[in-house]
Design an enzyme around this catalytic site. Structure first.
Site, PDB file in Angstrom:
ATOM      1  N   GLY B  71       0.806  -1.215   0.000  1.00  0.00           N
ATOM      2  CA  GLY B  71       0.000   0.000   0.000  1.00  0.00           C
ATOM      3  C   GLY B  71       0.843   1.271   0.000  1.00  0.00           C
ATOM      4  O   GLY B  71       0.525   2.237  -0.690  1.00  0.00           O
ATOM      5  N   ASN B 152      -7.536   4.101   8.974  1.00  0.00           N
ATOM      6  CA  ASN B 152      -6.871   2.925   9.539  1.00  0.00           C
ATOM      7  C   ASN B 152      -6.957   2.847  11.059  1.00  0.00           C
ATOM      8  O   ASN B 152      -6.844   1.777  11.621  1.00  0.00           O
ATOM      9  CB  ASN B 152      -5.400   2.889   9.104  1.00  0.00           C
ATOM     10  CG  ASN B 152      -4.678   4.185   9.382  1.00  0.00           C
ATOM     11  OD1 ASN B 152      -5.130   5.247   8.982  1.00  0.00           O
ATOM     12  ND2 ASN B 152      -3.582   4.102  10.089  1.00  0.00           N
ATOM     13  N   GLN B 180      -7.388  -0.116   3.903  1.00  0.00           N
ATOM     14  CA  GLN B 180      -8.226  -0.720   4.950  1.00  0.00           C
ATOM     15  C   GLN B 180      -9.584  -1.170   4.426  1.00  0.00           C
ATOM     16  O   GLN B 180     -10.293  -1.914   5.089  1.00  0.00           O
ATOM     17  CB  GLN B 180      -8.449   0.286   6.092  1.00  0.00           C
ATOM     18  CG  GLN B 180      -7.187   0.629   6.874  1.00  0.00           C
ATOM     19  CD  GLN B 180      -6.691  -0.516   7.739  1.00  0.00           C
ATOM     20  OE1 GLN B 180      -7.447  -1.427   8.110  1.00  0.00           O
ATOM     21  NE2 GLN B 180      -5.410  -0.507   8.065  1.00  0.00           N
ATOM     22  N   SER B 200      -3.443  -3.157  -0.341  1.00  0.00           N
ATOM     23  CA  SER B 200      -2.385  -3.975   0.237  1.00  0.00           C
ATOM     24  C   SER B 200      -2.953  -5.349   0.574  1.00  0.00           C
ATOM     25  O   SER B 200      -3.994  -5.449   1.241  1.00  0.00           O
ATOM     26  CB  SER B 200      -1.867  -3.292   1.495  1.00  0.00           C
ATOM     27  OG  SER B 200      -0.969  -4.137   2.160  1.00  0.00           O
ATOM     28  N   THR B 238      11.607  -8.032 -11.141  1.00  0.00           N
ATOM     29  CA  THR B 238      10.886  -9.268 -11.434  1.00  0.00           C
ATOM     30  C   THR B 238       9.656  -9.380 -10.538  1.00  0.00           C
ATOM     31  O   THR B 238       9.730  -9.176  -9.332  1.00  0.00           O
ATOM     32  CB  THR B 238      11.825 -10.480 -11.222  1.00  0.00           C
ATOM     33  OG1 THR B 238      12.918 -10.340 -12.119  1.00  0.00           O
ATOM     34  CG2 THR B 238      11.106 -11.789 -11.474  1.00  0.00           C
ATOM     35  N   CYS B 325       3.337   6.986  23.209  1.00  0.00           N
ATOM     36  CA  CYS B 325       4.349   5.978  23.515  1.00  0.00           C
ATOM     37  C   CYS B 325       4.388   4.872  22.476  1.00  0.00           C
ATOM     38  O   CYS B 325       5.415   4.251  22.281  1.00  0.00           O
ATOM     39  CB  CYS B 325       4.088   5.393  24.891  1.00  0.00           C
ATOM     40  SG  CYS B 325       4.615   6.514  26.161  1.00  0.00           S
TER      41      CYS B 325
END
Lengths: 144, 396
Positions: B71, B152, B180, B200, B238, B325
């Site tokens: 993505g 997301n 998503q 994705s 490739t 965090c």
């Protein structure tokens, strides 16, 4: 893993966690906007920290560093407690990720803030330079 | 008990996709660029996938599908291509939203440094961008509108069909980061007037490291990777045929069971939302109805998300958080800030993203344990103490 076993142990089983109604000194450092606040309570007899408690709002390492710091100053003299460095806390926890070092700075400052409050309450003279200015951006920014 | 509830981060590969990948790796030994029989058999298999992917997305032609590494690459290529192509025509303005994925936002930041002008349209508390706001942001210098199909973090579904229609009327290209959304909600590039779409595979039970960029015929792409002439000369290297085959198989499965899965997931999701809503001083982030069937995102006041996350993990519940965090910066999630959550509460966020394999018992286990962990963390939180004593005002 993000954290050492010791950090996880102190985070999951924090020592000396709680409040103290009859504390001789209480220090609070940090900022809710930054995501960490530590509050530390000390009980002092004859210059010795006979009991210590803490409450922390913060991440795993904030709770673990608070817990470790309380263990490291319990039973020590006020002077010894003031010598506690964030580095010593980090070492005792077998290290912290770089982004979490500021938590250990906060733990050091929380101890100092509690001592400062104890000094203020008892009219004891001290060097103001030694203590936290209350500007936590200062510590956060420099330790991240 | 171990409950994986972080399906917005990545999903478990489906048995069908994995089988298809292994079979492909064993069967198609040639390079699709080789002229011998093994090479041409691989090229045919690659084309079959391209055709299938196109049809699953409602595209007109197989050639409109470009296989990528995922993505992020698709987002980068879509945006850079459009920006650089229109720069010479003096069209140097891009419209997007404040709560896009970083694969879009960081590209836009780089373009700004290169002299492009970017308008990030704000989003409301419900986490849904207003079409009128997009319309107002478009100028005669706008070359691209890029708006995600589903957020997301908070899972809110954006009005992409309406935005697509608007962009078509205005003659502006429309890109959507549908990472998503694809495989979870209905997407049809033709009906929705989408010019560029990123997807994705590992978000819909396909393999990691593979994705696709849909680019409508006539929309010219610029290479990010130079080299051989693969992907019609627009993406050298490739082709990862087994991964492409796995992605195609996964999307076929996901689209075939989309309605049935959505129905089951919505029941689980709403049970989880109802249960977590009973925790005092908490709030659901994003609109209650208009969200991905799998997504639940809450803020709990007086606590911090990382500690919540780690204690839940200790009890077997795997989730994620938008706390500073966990983001590696001092600021909490830009998505939660964009929908107006103050930093104080944005730090205490929890995202749970379910899969169809989850059960009601697991949802109840999550509710019970989240409640207990939140209560515990509040009991040791000086912020909570101040809130309860009235020294600090409750936000939630």
């Amino acid at each position: 893993m993000l954290y050492s076993e010791k950090v996880m142990d102190h985070f999951k089983n924090p020592r000396n966690v709680g409040k103290m109604e009859d504390a001789d000194g209480v220090g609070e450092v940090g900022n809710v906007k930054c995501g960490d606040i530590m509050k530390m309570y000390i009980k002092v007899r004859d210059g010795i920290i006979v009991d210590v408690k803490f409450n922390t709002f913060g991440c795993g390492s904030a709770i673990a560093t608070s817990s470790m710091a309380t263990e490291m100053i319990k039973g020590k003299s006020i002077e010894e407690a003031l010598e506690l460095s964030n580095k010593a806390v980090v070492e005792a926890l077998d290290g912290l990720p770089p982004a979490k070092i500021h938590c250990s700075v906060l733990a050091e400052e929380a101890v100092k803030a509690a001592v400062k409050d104890y000094y203020d309450r008892n009219g004891i003279e001290y060097d103001k330079e030694q203590f936290c200015s209350g500007d936590c951006e200062h510590c956060c920014g420099h330790n991240d | 008990m171990r409950i994986y509830a972080d399906n917005a981060a990545t999903t478990k590969i489906s048995d069908g996709a994995l089988r298809a990948m292994v079979e492909c790796a064993q069967k198609y030994i040639g390079n699709p660029s080789s002229l011998h029989t093994s090479g041409q058999l691989a090229a045919e298999e690659l084309y079959r996938c391209r055709e299938k992917m196109a049809s699953l997305l409602g595209a007109n032609e197989a050639r409109e599908i470009y296989f990528t590494s995922g993505g992020s690459e698709a987002d980068n290529q879509a945006i850079f291509s459009t920006a650089y192509r229109f720069r010479s025509k003096g069209k140097t303005h891009i419209v997007s939203t404040a709560f896009e994925h970083h694969a879009v936002l960081h590209v836009l930041e780089r373009l700004e440094k290169e002299g492009f002008e970017v308008t990030l349209v704000p989003v409301n508390e419900d986490g849904i961008v207003k079409v009128e706001d997009i319309e107002r942001a478009i100028t005669d210098k706008t070359c691209l509108v890029t708006v995600m199909a589903a957020n997301n973090e908070i899972g809110t579904l954006q009005p992409i069909a309406e935005i697509g229609k608007l962009c078509r009327e205005k003659g502006v290209l429309f890109h959507t980061d549908a990472v998503q959304a694809v495989g979870h909600v209905k997407i049809n590039v033709e009906e929705m007037n989408i010019d560029l779409l990123s997807l994705s595979a590992h978000k819909f039970n396909g393999p990691r490291g593979v994705g696709a960029l849909y680019a409508r015929r006539g929309v010219i792409l610029k290479n990010l990777i130079e080299g051989g002439a693969q992907e019609r000369g627009k993406r050298a290297g490739t082709e990862n045929l087994p991964a492409i085959v796995g992605m195609t198989a996964a999307l076929e499965e996901a689209v075939a069971s989309l309605d049935a899965h959505a129905q089951k997931l919505i029941t689980l999701r709403d049970r989880l939302i109802a249960g977590l809503s009973e925790i005092p001083h908490s709030v659901l982030n994003g609109d209650k109805e208009n969200r991905l069937p799998s997504n639940v995102n809450f803020c709990f006041e007086g606590i911090e998300g990382e500690s919540l996350l780690l204690l839940l993990d200790d009890r077997g519940v795997e989730a994620s958080s938008g706390s500073a965090c966990t983001s590696g910066s001092l600021d909490p999630s830009h998505v939660l800030l964009a929908i107006g959550r103050p930093k104080d509460v944005a730090h205490g966020s929890l995202r749970l993203t379910l899969a169809v394999e989850n059960t009601e018992e697991e949802v109840d286990y999550i509710i019970k344990n989240t409640r207990e962990v939140v209560e515990y963390l509040r009991s040791i939180s000086p912020v909570w103490e101040e809130l309860e004593k009235g020294e600090r005002e409750f936000i939630l």
